[in-house]
Design an enzyme around this catalytic site. Structure first.
Site, PDB file in Angstrom:
ATOM      1  N   GLU A  79       0.681  -1.189  -0.021  1.00 53.31           N
ATOM      2  CA  GLU A  79      -0.027   0.008   0.014  1.00 53.31           C
ATOM      3  C   GLU A  79       0.853   1.259   0.056  1.00 53.31           C
ATOM      4  O   GLU A  79       0.325   2.334   0.535  1.00 53.31           O
ATOM      5  CB  GLU A  79      -0.917   0.003   1.079  1.00 53.31           C
ATOM      6  CG  GLU A  79      -0.343  -0.346   2.724  1.00 53.31           C
ATOM      7  CD  GLU A  79      -1.520  -0.322   3.586  1.00 53.31           C
ATOM      8  OE1 GLU A  79      -2.047   0.707   4.036  1.00 53.31           O
ATOM      9  OE2 GLU A  79      -1.450  -1.487   4.270  1.00 53.31           O
ATOM     10  N   CYS A 111      -3.275  -3.808   4.553  1.00 51.05           N
ATOM     11  CA  CYS A 111      -2.241  -4.935   5.011  1.00 51.05           C
ATOM     12  C   CYS A 111      -2.692  -6.270   4.501  1.00 51.05           C
ATOM     13  O   CYS A 111      -1.960  -7.196   4.996  1.00 51.05           O
ATOM     14  CB  CYS A 111      -2.096  -4.897   6.284  1.00 51.05           C
ATOM     15  SG  CYS A 111      -1.539  -3.482   6.968  1.00 51.05           S
ATOM     16  N   THR A 152       2.988   3.705  15.956  1.00 47.18           N
ATOM     17  CA  THR A 152       2.560   2.298  15.319  1.00 47.18           C
ATOM     18  C   THR A 152       3.189   2.669  13.992  1.00 47.18           C
ATOM     19  O   THR A 152       2.716   1.741  12.823  1.00 47.18           O
ATOM     20  CB  THR A 152       1.197   1.978  15.389  1.00 47.18           C
ATOM     21  OG1 THR A 152       0.375   3.271  14.699  1.00 47.18           O
ATOM     22  CG2 THR A 152       0.820   1.916  16.774  1.00 47.18           C
ATOM     23  N   SER A 201     -10.468   1.461  14.450  1.00 44.15           N
ATOM     24  CA  SER A 201      -9.668   0.320  13.647  1.00 44.15           C
ATOM     25  C   SER A 201      -9.393  -1.096  14.597  1.00 44.15           C
ATOM     26  O   SER A 201      -9.424  -2.162  14.197  1.00 44.15           O
ATOM     27  CB  SER A 201      -8.297   0.751  13.057  1.00 44.15           C
ATOM     28  OG  SER A 201      -7.471   1.274  14.050  1.00 44.15           O
ATOM     29  N   HIS A 233      -1.609 -10.359  12.080  1.00 46.80           N
ATOM     30  CA  HIS A 233      -1.073  -9.160  11.591  1.00 46.80           C
ATOM     31  C   HIS A 233      -0.941  -8.437  12.802  1.00 46.80           C
ATOM     32  O   HIS A 233      -1.872  -8.092  13.562  1.00 46.80           O
ATOM     33  CB  HIS A 233      -2.222  -8.643  10.679  1.00 46.80           C
ATOM     34  CG  HIS A 233      -2.129  -7.086  10.244  1.00 46.80           C
ATOM     35  ND1 HIS A 233      -0.685  -6.783   9.772  1.00 46.80           N
ATOM     36  CD2 HIS A 233      -2.771  -5.929  10.712  1.00 46.80           C
ATOM     37  CE1 HIS A 233      -0.969  -5.263   9.741  1.00 46.80           C
ATOM     38  NE2 HIS A 233      -2.148  -4.899  10.397  1.00 46.80           N
ATOM     39  N   LYS A 242      -4.603  -8.782  22.060  1.00 47.76           N
ATOM     40  CA  LYS A 242      -5.919  -8.338  22.422  1.00 47.76           C
ATOM     41  C   LYS A 242      -6.956  -9.176  21.714  1.00 47.76           C
ATOM     42  O   LYS A 242      -8.147  -9.782  22.323  1.00 47.76           O
ATOM     43  CB  LYS A 242      -6.485  -6.803  21.888  1.00 47.76           C
ATOM     44  CG  LYS A 242      -5.943  -5.884  22.953  1.00 47.76           C
ATOM     45  CD  LYS A 242      -6.246  -4.646  22.371  1.00 47.76           C
ATOM     46  CE  LYS A 242      -5.296  -3.408  22.696  1.00 47.76           C
ATOM     47  NZ  LYS A 242      -5.944  -2.007  22.408  1.00 47.76           N
ATOM     48  N   ASN A 275       5.054  -1.472  12.608  1.00 48.22           N
ATOM     49  CA  ASN A 275       4.318  -1.855  11.673  1.00 48.22           C
ATOM     50  C   ASN A 275       4.681  -2.033  10.251  1.00 48.22           C
ATOM     51  O   ASN A 275       5.346  -0.961   9.726  1.00 48.22           O
ATOM     52  CB  ASN A 275       2.978  -0.986  11.626  1.00 48.22           C
ATOM     53  CG  ASN A 275       1.639  -1.763  10.826  1.00 48.22           C
ATOM     54  OD1 ASN A 275       1.825  -2.942  10.123  1.00 48.22           O
ATOM     55  ND2 ASN A 275       0.562  -1.188  10.724  1.00 48.22           N
ATOM     56  N   SER A 308      -7.068  -3.105   6.486  1.00 46.96           N
ATOM     57  CA  SER A 308      -8.165  -2.043   6.835  1.00 46.96           C
ATOM     58  C   SER A 308      -8.945  -1.763   5.482  1.00 46.96           C
ATOM     59  O   SER A 308      -8.402  -2.151   4.514  1.00 46.96           O
ATOM     60  CB  SER A 308      -7.565  -0.922   7.251  1.00 46.96           C
ATOM     61  OG  SER A 308      -7.290  -0.918   8.496  1.00 46.96           O
TER      62      SER A 308
HETATM   63  P1  HMG Z   1      -3.838   5.958  21.695  1.00 46.99           P
HETATM   64  O1  HMG Z   1      -5.003   6.714  21.867  1.00 46.99           O
HETATM   65  O2  HMG Z   1      -2.358   6.640  21.455  1.00 46.99           O
HETATM   66  O3  HMG Z   1      -3.507   4.912  22.816  1.00 46.99           O
HETATM   67  O4  HMG Z   1      -4.090   5.161  20.319  1.00 46.99           O
HETATM   68  P2  HMG Z   1      -4.468   4.341  24.203  1.00 46.99           P
HETATM   69  O5  HMG Z   1      -5.142   5.523  24.774  1.00 46.99           O
HETATM   70  O6  HMG Z   1      -5.618   3.774  23.556  1.00 46.99           O
HETATM   71  O7  HMG Z   1      -3.654   3.523  24.660  1.00 46.99           O
HETATM   72  C1  HMG Z   1      -3.056   2.475  24.168  1.00 46.99           C
HETATM   73  C2  HMG Z   1      -2.805   1.236  25.040  1.00 46.99           C
HETATM   74  O8  HMG Z   1      -1.744   1.734  26.143  1.00 46.99           O
HETATM   75  C3  HMG Z   1      -3.951   1.449  26.156  1.00 46.99           C
HETATM   76  O9  HMG Z   1      -4.009  -0.201  26.451  1.00 46.99           O
HETATM   77  C4  HMG Z   1      -3.620   1.852  27.312  1.00 46.99           C
HETATM   78  O10 HMG Z   1      -4.500   1.389  28.528  1.00 46.99           O
HETATM   79  C5  HMG Z   1      -2.296   1.517  27.471  1.00 46.99           C
HETATM   80  P3  HMG Z   1      -5.312  -1.156  26.005  1.00 46.99           P
HETATM   81  O11 HMG Z   1      -6.287  -0.589  26.956  1.00 46.99           O
HETATM   82  O12 HMG Z   1      -5.781  -0.794  24.605  1.00 46.99           O
HETATM   83  O13 HMG Z   1      -4.917  -2.456  26.274  1.00 46.99           O
HETATM   84  N1  HMG Z   1      -1.445   2.614  28.338  1.00 46.99           N
HETATM   85  C6  HMG Z   1      -0.587   2.407  29.238  1.00 46.99           C
HETATM   86  N2  HMG Z   1      -0.080   1.008  29.445  1.00 46.99           N
HETATM   87  C7  HMG Z   1       1.021   0.998  30.417  1.00 46.99           C
HETATM   88  N3  HMG Z   1       1.422   2.240  31.028  1.00 46.99           N
HETATM   89  C8  HMG Z   1       1.085   3.259  30.602  1.00 46.99           C
HETATM   90  C9  HMG Z   1      -0.016   3.392  29.770  1.00 46.99           C
HETATM   91  N4  HMG Z   1      -0.700   4.540  29.184  1.00 46.99           N
HETATM   92  C10 HMG Z   1      -1.582   3.959  28.459  1.00 46.99           C
HETATM   93  N5  HMG Z   1       1.599   4.387  31.286  1.00 46.99           N
HETATM   94  C11 HMG Z   1      -3.957   3.381  18.693  1.00 46.99           C
HETATM   95  C12 HMG Z   1      -3.480   3.833  19.913  1.00 46.99           C
HETATM   96  C13 HMG Z   1      -3.108   2.182  18.421  1.00 46.99           C
HETATM   97  C14 HMG Z   1      -5.305   3.299  18.398  1.00 46.99           C
HETATM   98  C15 HMG Z   1      -2.994   4.636  17.671  1.00 46.99           C
HETATM   99  O14 HMG Z   1      -1.474   4.490  17.725  1.00 46.99           O
HETATM  100  C16 HMG Z   1      -3.406   4.422  16.169  1.00 46.99           C
HETATM  101  O15 HMG Z   1      -4.278   5.019  15.816  1.00 46.99           O
HETATM  102  N6  HMG Z   1      -2.446   3.633  15.536  1.00 46.99           N
HETATM  103  C17 HMG Z   1      -2.822   3.221  14.093  1.00 46.99           C
HETATM  104  C18 HMG Z   1      -3.983   2.395  13.847  1.00 46.99           C
HETATM  105  C19 HMG Z   1      -3.737   0.877  14.234  1.00 46.99           C
HETATM  106  O16 HMG Z   1      -2.808   0.507  14.346  1.00 46.99           O
HETATM  107  N7  HMG Z   1      -4.884   0.033  14.365  1.00 46.99           N
HETATM  108  C20 HMG Z   1      -4.922  -1.370  14.664  1.00 46.99           C
HETATM  109  C21 HMG Z   1      -5.915  -2.149  13.876  1.00 46.99           C
HETATM  110  S1  HMG Z   1      -6.165  -1.686  12.235  1.00 46.99           S
HETATM  111  C22 HMG Z   1      -4.947  -2.664  11.343  1.00 46.99           C
HETATM  112  O17 HMG Z   1      -4.136  -3.321  12.083  1.00 46.99           O
HETATM  113  C23 HMG Z   1      -4.677  -2.129   9.990  1.00 46.99           C
HETATM  114  C24 HMG Z   1      -3.344  -1.474   9.713  1.00 46.99           C
HETATM  115  O18 HMG Z   1      -2.200  -2.026   9.801  1.00 46.99           O
HETATM  116  C25 HMG Z   1      -3.401  -0.913   8.280  1.00 46.99           C
HETATM  117  C26 HMG Z   1      -3.552  -1.612   7.149  1.00 46.99           C
HETATM  118  O19 HMG Z   1      -4.479  -2.315   7.244  1.00 46.99           O
HETATM  119  O20 HMG Z   1      -2.972  -1.156   6.100  1.00 46.99           O
HETATM  120  C27 HMG Z   1      -3.203  -0.163  10.816  1.00 46.99           C
END
Ligand code: HMG
Length: 390
Positions: A79, A111, A152, A201, A233, A242, A275, A308
């Site tokens: 992509e 992906c 990520t 996502s 993935h 998760k 990633n 995605s």
């Molecule tokens: P965010 O808002 O930065 O993080 O977004 P958050 O507030 O959701 O926190 C992440 C985790 O850290 C949480 O854990 C918190 O509790 C924890 P969870 O409840 O989810 O288990 N946390 C802590 N842990 C320990 N000590 C601390 C602490 N503070 C918080 N002090 C997000 C995170 C991944 C959403 C963001 O980085 C993002 O948007 N990333 C890009 C999208 C993505 O990767 N999506 C995944 C699914 S989609 C997919 O896989 C397809 C993709 O690869 C694309 C494709 O297909 O081409 C992305």
């Protein structure tokens, strides 16, 4: 006929940023990135590496002269394509000096692209048992500096040689698919950075996993007990965990312990690279195979692919006898050990350096890039690639 993975290799750029330091620079608790997201190092692509060179370097490490002669199909899942017309596969074909009597194409579905490519390769081998197909999954994940997705990001490529009577893993025929038209992550053609609804996502990734897993179980009669490990993935390494946790209560304590223990092996490479989109699932598989030294031949490995937009697939493979003899563990260890850390400031400069889009010619400094295959510049709107050994 047995069809599957005959060889598997990967390549990541030689630069990385430490996630603890990125967290401090972004005023975030480091444990959020290292535990909450599950990432330790993030591979950074210099301007001399793009999806084409990353893939060519991954394939360069595993192909011998006989493979190059037998490959008659190169399928490039990406992509991060570099041209809206010419496929990235044609560039790789040229850079590696493959047999000209070959078909070269690029496929896209976020992906999921490399998984689609593997299924296409299986069909081709079923009709042409003597041929070998080179499947490439190569990407640079870019969300932008100071964005929610920044932690990520990553860059890298996986190369898989698909053939009859494969030496590493036979891919089983049963699979389960799921498609739904959603906007969880996308990248409009005018943007070099992805747009994402992060929380949505995550939810969709898990929802799709549950859909394909339940359907797969119904079709096959298999359950958790039949899997030695499940690879995911991995946009970040907490994501697969998760998803895995949502089904663990379907098995015994022993199933749970085994799958969680093997998940640790399957995430190690990914947590040090980030990633890599299309190649991510296969990097996780490679991490498991390289690092879990006592994984027995005959073990069934589950594979969950998610792209995605979105398409999900669950399928599986069985490890062949003596598969370990055909892995490139030392090559991969060396790759990790020879990487260089850059500061957050250096990473920001590298990230912001982009190729001209107005037709200006540019020559790039490739001496600082240890990769065999590099992007040396742009001339007359055409990317100039170099294989330093040819
Ligand atoms: P965010 O808002 O930065 O993080 O977004 P958050 O507030 O959701 O926190 C992440 C985790 O850290 C949480 O854990 C918190 O509790 C924890 P969870 O409840 O989810 O288990 N946390 C802590 N842990 C320990 N000590 C601390 C602490 N503070 C918080 N002090 C997000 C995170 C991944 C959403 C963001 O980085 C993002 O948007 N990333 C890009 C999208 C993505 O990767 N999506 C995944 C699914 S989609 C997919 O896989 C397809 C993709 O690869 C694309 C494709 O297909 O081409 C992305």
């Amino acid at each position: 006929m047995k069809i599957g993975i005959d060889k598997i290799g990967f390549y990541a750029p030689h630069l990385y940023v430490d996630m603890n330091k990125l967290a401090v620079a972004r005023d975030v608790e480091p444990a959020k990135f290292t535990i909450g997201i599950g990432q330790e190092k993030m591979a950074i692509a210099p301007i001399t590496q793009d999806a084409v060179t990353l893939a060519a370097n991954a394939a360069f490490g595993i192909l011998d002269a006989s493979d190059k002669e037998k490959i008659d199909y190169v399928i490039f899942g990406t992509e991060s394509g570099v041209d809206n017309s010419k496929s990235a596969a044609v560039y790789v074909h040229g850079l590696l000096g493959l047999n000209p009597h070959a078909r070269c194409v690029e496929v896209k579905q976020a992906c999921y692209g490399a998984t689609a490519a593997i299924q296409m390769a299986k069909g081709h081998i079923a009709l042409n048992p003597e041929s070998k197909v080179l499947v490439l999954g190569s990407d640079i994940a870019r969300y932008g500096l100071h964005t929610g997705g920044e932690s990520t990001q990553g860059a890298g490529a996986v190369a898989l040689l698909i053939s009859a009577d494969p030496k590493i893993m036979v891919l089983e025929d049963q699979n389960s698919l799921y498609t739904d038209d959603i906007m969880d992550f996308w990248r409009p053609i005018y943007s070099d950075k992805a747009y994402v609804d992060g929380k949505f996502s995550n939810e969709q990734y898990i929802l799709f996993f549950n859909k394909v897993w339940e359907d797969y179980k119904e079709k096959t009669g298999f359950g958790l007990k039949d899997f030695e490990a499940i690879c995911y993935h991995l946009p970040y390494t907490k994501m697969g965990l998760k998803a895995l946790r949502t089904v663990l209560d379907q098995g015994t304590e022993e199933d749970k312990d085994r799958l969680l223990a093997n998940y640790e092996f399957s995430k190690t490479y990914n947590k040090n690279i980030g990633n890599i989109y299309t190649g991510s699932l296969y990097l996780s598989l490679l991490s498991l195979l390289d690092l879990k030294e006592d994984l027995e031949a005959g073990s069934r490995i589950g594979l969950y692919s998610y792209g995605s937009g979105a398409v999900g697939e669950f399928f599986s493979g069985i490890l062949e006898a003596n598969y370990r003899e055909h892995l490139y563990v030392n090559q991969h260890t060396e790759l990790f050990e020879s990487r260089r850390e850059v500061s957050v400031e250096e990473y920001e400069v590298i990230f912001s350096e982009t190729l001209p889009t107005d037709g200006t010619n540019v020559e790039l400094e490739i001496d600082h890039d240890p990769a065999v295959i590099c992007l040396a510049g742009v001339n007359g709107h055409s990317r100039q690639y170099i294989n330093k050994l040819r």
